[in-house]
Design an enzyme around this catalytic site. Structure first.
Site, PDB file in Angstrom:
ATOM      1  N   ARG A  40       0.843  -1.188   0.000  1.00  0.00           N
ATOM      2  CA  ARG A  40       0.000   0.000   0.000  1.00  0.00           C
ATOM      3  C   ARG A  40       0.883   1.245   0.000  1.00  0.00           C
ATOM      4  O   ARG A  40       1.067   1.907   1.006  1.00  0.00           O
ATOM      5  CB  ARG A  40      -0.932  -0.020   1.214  1.00  0.00           C
TER       6      ARG A  40
ATOM      7  N   ASP B 267      -3.061  -1.842  -7.674  1.00  0.00           N
ATOM      8  CA  ASP B 267      -3.686  -2.378  -6.465  1.00  0.00           C
ATOM      9  C   ASP B 267      -5.082  -2.939  -6.761  1.00  0.00           C
ATOM     10  O   ASP B 267      -6.065  -2.210  -6.788  1.00  0.00           O
ATOM     11  CB  ASP B 267      -3.761  -1.274  -5.407  1.00  0.00           C
TER      12      ASP B 267
ATOM     13  N   GLN C 232      -0.424   2.303  -6.491  1.00  0.00           N
ATOM     14  CA  GLN C 232      -1.875   2.476  -6.478  1.00  0.00           C
ATOM     15  C   GLN C 232      -2.539   2.000  -7.764  1.00  0.00           C
ATOM     16  O   GLN C 232      -3.630   1.431  -7.743  1.00  0.00           O
ATOM     17  CB  GLN C 232      -2.233   3.944  -6.215  1.00  0.00           C
TER      18      GLN C 232
ATOM     19  N   TYR D  94      -3.353  -0.971   6.148  1.00  0.00           N
ATOM     20  CA  TYR D  94      -4.485  -1.785   6.578  1.00  0.00           C
ATOM     21  C   TYR D  94      -4.728  -1.554   8.066  1.00  0.00           C
ATOM     22  O   TYR D  94      -3.814  -1.236   8.826  1.00  0.00           O
ATOM     23  CB  TYR D  94      -4.200  -3.273   6.363  1.00  0.00           C
TER      24      TYR D  94
ATOM     25  N   SER E 244      -7.884  -2.481  -4.044  1.00  0.00           N
ATOM     26  CA  SER E 244      -8.524  -1.168  -4.037  1.00  0.00           C
ATOM     27  C   SER E 244      -9.519  -1.028  -5.183  1.00  0.00           C
ATOM     28  O   SER E 244     -10.650  -0.570  -4.990  1.00  0.00           O
ATOM     29  CB  SER E 244      -7.474  -0.055  -4.121  1.00  0.00           C
TER      30      SER E 244
END
Length: 367
Positions: free
Chosen positions: A121, A129, A126, A226, A132
């Site tokens: 993360r 991911d 990003q 997280y 997500s």
């Protein structure tokens, strides 16, 4: 470099790991892309859509036999591994922390495996991911399903016959899914409340119009992006702080999960007994044991006048969009891992590679 796209075999799964649009981009980069017959059908992608962009549609056995890289969404199962050949590179979500037997079986085949759910993360990861991108859709769909199950409407409505007060929605967990759930419920006109163990999420929730339920924080924090598992003391204080909102809520959506562990129980049966008759709970953590004590994965349980829907809500319920997003994540990941000649760089100390590379040439790197 030959990429093989496999059809998902997990029950209820409708997504495909690479869409025709992304197959086209990969082919333009010099990869050869083969797609298992009917792999995209449930996401509204026809075999001819792949052929139109230059991909080759083949039978399952041929995909395994002829590909250097094999891509899926869900973990490679026992039947898949029978067809996997030494030296191949596997890419999928492997959930390696809770699937040690699978990782050992993969290593025994002498292959290399990347776990997409292990993506760090960090900001530069990003666009790779998958958790997500898929959770974003899950948060949206959870609200839509909840609205359909409720016997009320969300918005304030003033009519000649009287005024309808807005519904109250409570969101547990302000990660990607929770934030999208807040935004969607607010757009539909609900009064939204939200809570999370991570105090840094307060501003995010409030920016979307939710009331953040404060719980005195004495050291609980996030870890690697997280939420960590809460202490017993914190969990008890959270219950006490949230109870009033929980008992008033028409719709509750829970999203709290801890990687590699059973989901924390946030709503006990005793709390369910005190909820509104007709209230709905959408438990997105059901696959990991559930945030509600009464949740059962893939089932709708009605107890004490409350309907509890245990689900991953998954993204497969909006499989066309989910497949496109997952595919773009995979494209970005492949671009990160390979050089201009489409050969893997194998930068084992680099953070993204190190985090996702679970098995390398038959040797387990993480367990």
């Amino acid at each position: 470099m030959k990429i093989g796209i496999l059809k998902e075999t997990q029950k209820g799964e409708k997504r495909v790991s690479i869409s025709p649009n992304i197959a086209k981009l990969l082919i333009a980069k010099g990869f050869e892309v083969s797609v298992e017959e009917d792999a995209g059908t449930s996401s509204s992608f026809k075999n001819s859509d792949y052929e139109f962009v230059g991909a080759i549609v083949k039978k399952r056995e041929a995909i395994f036999k002829e590909s250097n890289i094999l891509i899926k969404i869900n973990p490679f199962d026992e039947e898949d591994l029978k067809l996997v050949e030494k030296g191949q590179i596997l890419m999928s979500q492997l959930y390696y922390l809770s699937n040690p037997a699978l990782i050992e079986a993969i290593a025994a085949k002498g292959v290399t495996a990347f776990s997409m759910d292990a993506m760090p993360r960090i900001s530069r990861a990003q666009d790779m991911d998958v958790l997500s991108s898929q959770s974003n859709l899950a948060g949206y769909k959870a609200v839509i399903v909840g609205a359909n199950e409720m016997t009320k409407i969300f918005p304030l409505m003033m009519t000649a016959a009287g005024t309808i007060i807005p519904s109250k929605v409570l969101i547990y967990g302000i990660g990607v899914a929770g934030l999208q759930a807040i935004a969607t419920a607010k757009r539909l006109g609900a009064v939204v409340m939200a809570t999370d163990i991570r105090m840094e999420t307060k501003e995010q929730a409030e920016s979307l119009g939710a009331k953040f339920i404060m719980v005195d924080n004495t050291g609980e924090e996030s870890e690697g992006g997280y939420a960590k598992e809460a202490s017993e003391d914190y969990a008890q204080r959270q219950k006490e702080a949230v109870n009033k909102s929980l008992f008033d809520a028409d719709l509750v959506i829970t999203t709290a999960m801890v990687p590699g562990r059973k989901a924390p129980v946030l709503i006990t049966e005793e709390q369910v007994k005190q909820m509104k008759n007709g209230a709905i709970i959408i438990d997105l953590a059901a696959l990991q044991g559930g945030n509600c004590e009464l949740s059962k994965m893939g089932e709708t349980v009605i107890k004490h006048g409350v309907k509890i829907i245990g689900t991953t809500m998954a993204p497969e319920s909006v499989s066309t969009n989910a497949s496109e997003l997952y595919a773009k994540n995979m494209y970005n990941f492949l671009m990160h891992l390979t050089d201009e000649n489409n050969a893997f760089k194998w930068e084992l100390e680099e953070e993204i590679t190190d985090g996702t590379l679970i098995v390398h040439e038959g040797k387990i790197r993480k367990n």
